[in-house]
Structure formats: C-alpha cells, structure tokens
Scaffold this active site. Sequence first.
Site, PDB file in Angstrom:
ATOM      1  N   HIS A  19      17.443 105.965 -43.984  1.00 30.20           N
ATOM      2  CA  HIS A  19      16.246 106.405 -43.123  1.00 30.20           C
ATOM      3  C   HIS A  19      16.998 107.808 -42.572  1.00 30.20           C
ATOM      4  O   HIS A  19      18.086 108.259 -42.476  1.00 30.20           O
ATOM      5  CB  HIS A  19      16.027 105.682 -41.889  1.00 30.20           C
ATOM      6  CG  HIS A  19      17.152 105.389 -40.962  1.00 30.20           C
ATOM      7  ND1 HIS A  19      17.244 106.134 -39.906  1.00 30.20           N
ATOM      8  CD2 HIS A  19      18.268 104.599 -40.846  1.00 30.20           C
ATOM      9  CE1 HIS A  19      18.322 105.738 -39.128  1.00 30.20           C
ATOM     10  NE2 HIS A  19      19.017 104.800 -39.650  1.00 30.20           N
ATOM     11  N   ASP A  50      20.065 100.014 -38.092  1.00 32.24           N
ATOM     12  CA  ASP A  50      18.993 100.730 -36.974  1.00 32.24           C
ATOM     13  C   ASP A  50      18.193  99.819 -36.659  1.00 32.24           C
ATOM     14  O   ASP A  50      17.447  99.327 -37.502  1.00 32.24           O
ATOM     15  CB  ASP A  50      18.614 102.114 -37.556  1.00 32.24           C
ATOM     16  CG  ASP A  50      18.078 103.059 -36.386  1.00 32.24           C
ATOM     17  OD1 ASP A  50      17.042 102.416 -35.798  1.00 32.24           O
ATOM     18  OD2 ASP A  50      18.423 103.865 -36.166  1.00 32.24           O
ATOM     19  N   ARG A  64      15.116 100.267 -35.348  1.00 28.59           N
ATOM     20  CA  ARG A  64      14.006 100.900 -35.677  1.00 28.59           C
ATOM     21  C   ARG A  64      13.448 100.757 -37.148  1.00 28.59           C
ATOM     22  O   ARG A  64      12.249 100.934 -37.400  1.00 28.59           O
ATOM     23  CB  ARG A  64      13.953 102.319 -35.339  1.00 28.59           C
ATOM     24  CG  ARG A  64      14.067 102.687 -33.740  1.00 28.59           C
ATOM     25  CD  ARG A  64      14.475 104.112 -33.549  1.00 28.59           C
ATOM     26  NE  ARG A  64      15.622 104.455 -34.091  1.00 28.59           N
ATOM     27  CZ  ARG A  64      16.193 105.774 -34.073  1.00 28.59           C
ATOM     28  NH1 ARG A  64      15.613 106.568 -33.377  1.00 28.59           N
ATOM     29  NH2 ARG A  64      17.436 105.954 -34.794  1.00 28.59           N
TER      30      ARG A  64
HETATM   31 CO    CO Z   1      20.870 104.267 -39.669  1.00 30.44          CO
END
Ligand code: CO
Length: 233
Positions: free
Chosen positions: A98, A44, A46
């Site tokens: 996350h 990801d 982020r």
């Molecule tokens: Co992820």
Amino acid sequence: MKQLQKIYDNNKAWADGIKRNEPNFFSDLSKQQSPEYLWIGCSDSRVVAEQLVGLQPGELFVHRNIANVVVPTDLNCLSVIQFAVEVLKVKHIIVCGHYGCGGVKASMELVEHGLIDNWLCHIKSVHQKNEEELLSFTDKTERLDRLCELNVIEQVKNICHTTIIQRAWRNHQHLSVHGCIYTLETGILKDLNTRYSEMSHMNDIYQLREAKRDVYKPNINIIKNSLKVGKYD
Ligand code: CO
C-alpha cells in the site's frame, strides 16, 4: 463490564447478521476451507484484506506482516505459503502493498527504530537495487510510493524463488503470483502488472530441477564388522 465488550458485541451482531441471511453459513464453512487465493499483505490496520476485495470468510488465506515482506528464512511465512500451495492448492498468490506504508517509510529513514530495522533491511536492499530510479524522484512522497511498488514487485519474485513455488511449477500445478498496491485515500487496488505463472518466467539461476538422489543403501558388511569390536566381542 468486560474490557473488550465492544469486540464481543460486534462479533455477536456480525454472526447474527450472517446467520439471518444464510442460516447454514457457519456450519457449512466449519467443515472445510477451499480458498483460491493466498493474500500476503501489510499488517496495517487500514488494509483490510477480505473487505477490500469483497471476499467472504473461507475465500482468502491470509498472511500479513510489516510491509508485506517475504524472505526465504521466515519460517512463519514459508509455512503459510507451503500450506496454501500444497494442501489448499490455491491458484493465486497476491502480494498487496500500500502507498504510504509506514514500514517502507521507516526503511528510508536514517535513524534507528530498534529491532524492526533488521526486518526493514530487506526493504533497504530493494532501495539499494533501485537507487538510481528512486533518487530521480525529488518529491519524497513520490519516492516513497515508488519504493512501495518496487517492494511488492521484489516480494513477488522472492515468493517465486522459494522451493515451494519452484516444486509446484515443476509438478505442473496451476499457480500464479501477482503484485498489486492499495491506495488508502481512495480504497482502490492497482494491478502492478507483475505476474509469474511458470518456471520459464524466472531467471535461470532460480529454475530448480529435481535432484537425482542416490538411494541410501547401508553397507551391511561394515555394520557387521563394527559390531564385532567393542564390549560385545
Ligand atoms: Co504498511
């Protein structure tokens, strides 16, 4: 103008900025890396590994894949772990998940996503193992977030079960495997209080001992006899 001009411009500004503060930074760093940590996180965009823990280039060895999964048939991930443990001698392996992970969410859906469903099967197994607890959550987001946590905890164990970690512990190498989870909305990393640092922490079946191997000694008489037959007679 190059299609990636922004990328190259940003890079130049970044490198110049670092050199202004520390002129030898890159030349020193190019000579060797000695990170203390191996980070296994989600791909990801982020969840920016080095930035969110405030580490500099050279301080974090990184492997990322969808939903931070570690399986003992993934040669890519295993090679990273082997290099980190046996060559770089990292002291800590951190699995970082996350909340709201798209990969974990997709694993909970009953629709086909294509090839990735084969990868997500590993998370479905975590779901199945913890079904009773997960189904006790009536709120879907809470259930997803708990599966994100349980997935990290499972992957920490998977790392410890590899021959790489087992051998390192057998050789008394100081190495701990930790699990944590990141909140996108706050930028805060939470310790999941799952940490293993020695063989005795594992279930008996994963406490591998060194195999006693017989040294291979070829029977020279058999070889000699086999050479007597055939076209060289
Ligand atoms: Co992820």
